[in-house]
Design a protein around this motif. Structure first.
Motif, short mmCIF file in Angstrom:
data_model
loop_
_atom_site.label_atom_id
_atom_site.label_comp_id
_atom_site.label_asym_id
_atom_site.label_seq_id
_atom_site.Cartn_x
_atom_site.Cartn_y
_atom_site.Cartn_z
N LEU A 9 72.34 36.66 2.67
CA LEU A 9 71.80 37.90 2.11
C LEU A 9 70.29 37.78 1.98
O LEU A 9 69.76 36.68 1.91
N THR A 10 69.63 38.90 1.95
CA THR A 10 68.21 38.90 1.60
C THR A 10 68.01 40.01 0.58
O THR A 10 68.94 40.75 0.26
N ASP A 11 66.78 40.09 0.04
CA ASP A 11 66.54 41.14 -0.97
C ASP A 11 65.20 41.81 -0.73
O ASP A 11 64.44 41.45 0.18
N GLY A 12 64.91 42.80 -1.56
CA GLY A 12 63.68 43.57 -1.42
C GLY A 12 62.44 42.70 -1.50
O GLY A 12 61.50 42.87 -0.72
N PRO A 35 56.45 45.47 -12.37
CA PRO A 35 57.60 44.75 -11.81
C PRO A 35 57.24 43.85 -10.64
O PRO A 35 58.11 43.53 -9.84
N ILE A 36 55.99 43.39 -10.54
CA ILE A 36 55.62 42.70 -9.30
C ILE A 36 55.24 41.23 -9.51
O ILE A 36 54.77 40.57 -8.59
N THR A 37 55.44 40.71 -10.73
CA THR A 37 55.07 39.31 -10.99
C THR A 37 55.78 38.35 -10.03
O THR A 37 55.15 37.50 -9.40
N ASP A 38 57.10 38.52 -9.93
CA ASP A 38 57.85 37.61 -9.07
C ASP A 38 57.49 37.79 -7.59
O ASP A 38 57.51 36.83 -6.83
N ALA A 142 66.07 49.05 0.56
CA ALA A 142 65.61 47.78 1.14
C ALA A 142 65.55 47.86 2.66
O ALA A 142 64.62 47.33 3.29
N GLN A 143 66.50 48.54 3.27
CA GLN A 143 66.51 48.59 4.74
C GLN A 143 65.34 49.40 5.31
O GLN A 143 65.11 49.39 6.51
N ASP A 144 64.60 50.11 4.44
CA ASP A 144 63.44 50.89 4.91
C ASP A 144 62.10 50.19 4.67
O ASP A 144 61.03 50.73 4.98
N ILE A 145 62.14 49.00 4.11
CA ILE A 145 60.88 48.29 3.80
C ILE A 145 60.09 48.05 5.08
O ILE A 145 58.87 48.25 5.14
N GLY A 146 60.78 47.64 6.13
CA GLY A 146 60.11 47.36 7.41
C GLY A 146 59.37 48.58 7.93
O GLY A 146 58.19 48.52 8.30
N ALA A 170 60.67 49.61 -8.94
CA ALA A 170 61.14 48.30 -9.41
C ALA A 170 62.51 47.93 -8.85
O ALA A 170 62.74 46.79 -8.44
N LYS A 171 63.38 48.92 -8.81
CA LYS A 171 64.75 48.67 -8.36
C LYS A 171 64.83 48.12 -6.93
O LYS A 171 65.78 47.42 -6.58
N LEU A 172 63.84 48.49 -6.12
CA LEU A 172 63.87 48.11 -4.71
C LEU A 172 63.89 46.60 -4.52
O LEU A 172 64.57 46.06 -3.65
#
Ligand code: OXT
Ligand code: ADP
Ligand code: MG
Length: 568
Positions: A9-12, A35-38, A142-146, A170-172
């Motif tokens: 699996l991968t994530d956003g 929501p971008i620290t990580d 997530a599938q639209d990030i690219g 954030a949810k992404l």
């Protein structure tokens, strides 16, 4: 390590990082937080340079100028609402200046934001960004990030470059998908900024107009510097024999000491030229819109080279518009000119060089004074030599008098070495641009800052020390904005333009482990700057300038509105 790799699996988070890496973006300028620290941590772990600033505006100015220097979009990463708004000024600035940049901001839950139910840092960021940038997109899945990053990158660098906003809720980041499908969803942008070949007819028309000129002038703007067509431009200018006037950030594209440079004969060439070819420069306020007193009375023909068709005729008629990218256009010029090009009439080139020599000779003695406290010319005479001896160094410059006088005094020798306030004349670009310039080029940076100008981004001296960057900040400390001598006659408050007198900005640098120097004479200044250039240590020099030395608004005092009622 990607979470859940055993289930493939991968994530956003990882898709964002992979999308950046796939497209060769290896630096992020950011301020962490929900929501971008990580995302920042993971990007750093994945080999991206993540540079953390103290304020998003400075991270944004860094990203914008990184885009200008590299022709790749500079990426600024912020948190939601307040962080986004802090970055937005820089995004608008990048768009105004035609720098490719992407502002990536985390945002709050769409469902809550859209019903205005008061989410943490709630704001409809996409709607707010839209009018202030070239393009704005939001990615929900997530599938639209690219695709989202591909669109952002292409929008930033193609055609006229500019700022792009990318909204990532954030949810992404936590969305999970099949790793292989995720990998396939990424897009490596092919030919992000395609060449735009000018029409042969437009090339011929432009050269015909230039050929028939009696008193031609070429104006080089920062678009020409951005284009990285340095050799083509040099050979075109030299083959043409036409005097050239560099706009502020185009200084050094050809050396300011080049025999055809008309920088020191500016008013003469604007007034007396009959044909003006603009290459990557707009006829905006910095060129008095191509009309009025500074352009003289004689009829004038304009040729304009620009990638943006809508730029033509924006202020005055353009008799020969050439739409295309500067590299392609200038190389087409070079080919079409052939060997038989005749230089412009000698009386014109002679008149320009005579005026130029006059102005240079007039300035020379002022640069040699050793007054203490210093005046602008005494201090700048020293810095002029520093750049002459270190032509690879990058000069960052902001202020009013500090900007206008440094622009005239300090000769530049190489392309894209002078970075300043740009089209808006904005204060606050200093430390962000200095940091990005040092990181992106590896060359030492000399930041020449008015004391007011520096104040807009001064806290980033900590960032400079943290990353141990070869930046020497010289603050022209004249106790205030334009001058330190104003007096408030009404009450005990200080005058509106005056700061604490005798302030020691050098102590700020020492607070973070850098080198601080208080310089009260040109000799002291020279010693301190040379030392900084040699050591490459973070250095801040408080250059004590006579508080009475400056003038209101530097060279643009005429832009201050006046009322007859003011004149008692
Ligand atoms: O040909 P002529 O005879 O005319 O002569 C010209 C050249 O030929 C000649 N020259 C030379 N002579 C000899 N040798 C050499 N090498 C040479 N080179 C040139 O010199 C003259 C002048 O040439 P130049 O400069 O090329 O031509 P000119 O006429 O000046 O060009 C016109 C312009 C418009 C193109 C040019 O002036 C220009 O580019 N100007 C940009 C101005 C600008 O952007 N200024 C910044 C904004 S000012 C103001 O707004 C400030 N604020 C408000 C503020 C801002 N900006 N932003 C934000 C976010 N908030 C508020 C503030 C707060 S400035 C400011 C702070 C100021 O205080 P500081 O403490 O920071 O600074 P100090 O003033 O030092 O105290
Ligand atoms: P300056 O402030 O130096 O006068 P401007 O920012 O006003 O410069 O103008 C830069 C111009 O260059 C813009 O009109 C922009 O469209 C144009 N430009 C930027 N990059 C290119 C390029 N690669 N080819 C052609 N024109 C470009
Ligand atoms: Mg000042």
């Amino acid at each position: 390590e990607a979470p859940g790799t055993e289930q493939e699996l991968t994530d956003g988070f990882h898709l964002v990082i992979d999308a950046l890496k796939l497209n060769g973006i290896n630096t992020i300028y950011n301020v962490p937080g929900i929501p971008i620290t990580d995302l920042g941590r993971m990007a750093q772990a994945a080999g991206i340079r993540v540079i953390s600033f103290r304020h998003e505006q400075n991270a944004g100015y860094a990203a914008g100028i990184a885009g200008y220097l590299t022709k790749k979009p500079g990426v600024c990463l912020t948190v939601s609402a307040p962080g986004f708004l802090n970055g937005l000024t820089a995004l608008a600035h990048a768009t105004t200046n035609c720098y490719p940049m992407i502002l990536v901001s985390g945002s709050s839950e769409r469902e809550i934001v859209d019903l205005q139910q008061g989410d943490y840092e709630e704001m409809d960021q996409l709607a707010i960004a839209k009018p202030l940038c070239k393009a704005a997109y939001r990615v929900l899945h997530a599938q639209d990030i690219g695709i989202g990053f591909a669109r952002a990158i292409r929008a930033a660098v193609s055609g006229r470059p500019g700022g792009v906003y990318l909204d990532l809720p954030a949810k992404l980041f936590g969305q999970v998908m099949n790793a292989e499908a995720g990998h396939k969803s990424l897009v490596k942008v092919i030919d992000a900024a395609p060449a735009q070949i000018p029409s042969p007819a437009s090339v011929k028309r432009a050269l015909d107009v230039l050929k028939n000129a009696k008193r031609p002038l070429i104006i080089l703007g920062k678009g020409a510097a951005y284009a990285q067509a340095d050799e083509e431009i040099k050979s075109f200018v030299e083959k043409s024999g036409v005097p050239f006037l560099p706009m502020s950030m185009a200084k050094g594209l050809l050396p300011d000491t080049h025999p055809q440079c008309a920088g020191a004969a500016r008013s003469t060439v604007l007034k007396d030229s009959d044909v003006v070819m603009l290459i990557g420069a707009r006829l905006n306020w910095l060129l008095s819109h191509g009309k009025g007193k500074s352009w003289g009375d004689a009829p004038k023909k304009f040729i304009q080279v620009d990638i943006e068709p809508k730029e033509m005729d924006s202020n005055v008629e353009i008799v020969a518009p050439v739409v295309g990218d500067i590299g392609s256009v200038v190389s087409a010029f070079n080919q079409a000119m052939g060997a038989g090009w005749t230089a412009p009439p000698a009386d014109w080139t002679k008149a320009v060089s005579t005026k130029r020599e006059e102005n240079v000779a007039k300035m020379a003695p002022k640069l040699m004074n050793n007054k203490s406290p210093m005046d602008y010319h005494g201090a700048l005479g020293v810095l002029k030599n520093v750049i002459k001896e270190n032509p690879e160094a990058i000069l960052v410059n902001e202020g009013a008098n500090t900007l206008d006088l440094a622009r005239g005094v300090i000769d530049m020798y190489r392309p894209r070495k002078r970075l300043d306030v740009g089209t808006w004349g904005v204060m606050g670009i200093g430390m962000g641009q200095a940091i990005a310039a040092a990181l992106e080029t590896g060359h030492p940076v000399l930041a020449v800052e008015g004391d007011s100008a520096f104040g807009f981004s001064g806290m980033e001296v900590e960032t400079i020390c943290r990353y141990n960057l070869p930046i020497c900040v010289v603050i022209f400390n004249n106790d205030g904005i334009y001058r330190g001598t104003d007096v408030n006659g009404a009450n005990s408050d200080p005058a509106t333009t005056v700061f604490v007198k005798g302030a020691r900005y050098d102590k700020m640098m020492e607070a973070f482990g850098g080198v601080g120097v208080n310089a009260t004479s040109p000799d002291e200044l020279k010693r301190a700057v040379n030392e900084a250039m040699a050591s490459r240590k973070p250095t801040l020099i408080n250059a004590v300038i006579d508080p009475a030395a400056g003038s209101e608004s530097g060279r643009i005092g005429n832009l201050n509105p006046q009322s007859v009622l003011q004149k008692k």
